[in-house]
Write a protein that holds these residues in place. Structure first.
Motif, mmCIF file in Angstrom:
data_model
loop_
_atom_site.group_PDB
_atom_site.id
_atom_site.type_symbol
_atom_site.label_atom_id
_atom_site.label_comp_id
_atom_site.label_asym_id
_atom_site.label_seq_id
_atom_site.Cartn_x
_atom_site.Cartn_y
_atom_site.Cartn_z
ATOM 1 N N ARG A 16 0.839 -1.215 0.000
ATOM 2 C CA ARG A 16 0.000 0.000 0.000
ATOM 3 C C ARG A 16 0.867 1.256 0.000
ATOM 4 O O ARG A 16 0.609 2.200 -0.730
ATOM 5 N N TYR A 17 1.894 1.259 0.820
ATOM 6 C CA TYR A 17 2.800 2.415 0.884
ATOM 7 C C TYR A 17 3.522 2.604 -0.450
ATOM 8 O O TYR A 17 3.566 3.706 -0.998
ATOM 9 N N ARG A 20 1.149 3.810 -3.266
ATOM 10 C CA ARG A 20 0.794 5.223 -3.105
ATOM 11 C C ARG A 20 1.951 6.130 -3.544
ATOM 12 O O ARG A 20 1.759 7.102 -4.265
ATOM 13 N N GLU A 23 2.356 5.962 -7.404
ATOM 14 C CA GLU A 23 1.260 6.675 -8.071
ATOM 15 C C GLU A 23 1.439 8.189 -7.938
ATOM 16 O O GLU A 23 1.162 8.930 -8.882
ATOM 17 N N ASP A 24 1.902 8.630 -6.782
ATOM 18 C CA ASP A 24 2.168 10.062 -6.593
ATOM 19 C C ASP A 24 3.224 10.572 -7.573
ATOM 20 O O ASP A 24 3.220 11.745 -7.939
#
Length: 92
Positions: A16-17, A20, A23-24
């Motif tokens: 998840r980290y 994210r 994607e950023d």
């Protein structure tokens, strides 16, 4: 981008980290290739907690026979190679 996660038991929080963050940065994320360590439960989780606590499970007489291998099996490495060949469309 293909996240390749090598983790004992808590890979979902790492994924998840990582997802994210990528994607950023504008990355397109493919489904992750998860390689779990070959040790069996409950020894795998106990080893994870002991390692986080700064202990080496291979040096604890009661546990050292339960941790026959750190890392990954030959089959898992072949699985990664095959996945990369599919993604890249070429021999590695």
């Amino acid at each position: 981008m293909l996240p390749l996660i090598s983790c004992r038991s808590y890979w979902k929080s790492h994924y998840r980290y990582l997802k994210r963050r990528l994607e950023d940065l504008g990355g397109h994320i493919l489904s992750p290739l998860i390689l779990k360590h070959p040790s069996k439960e409950p020894w795998k989780t106990m080893g994870g907690f002991l390692t986080i606590a700064g202990k080496n499970p291979k040096r604890i007489p009661l546990l050292k026979t339960k941790f026959t291998q750190y890392g990954h099996s030959r089959e898992q490495l072949i699985e990664v190679k095959e996945a990369l060949k599919r993604i890249l469309g070429q021999e590695i």
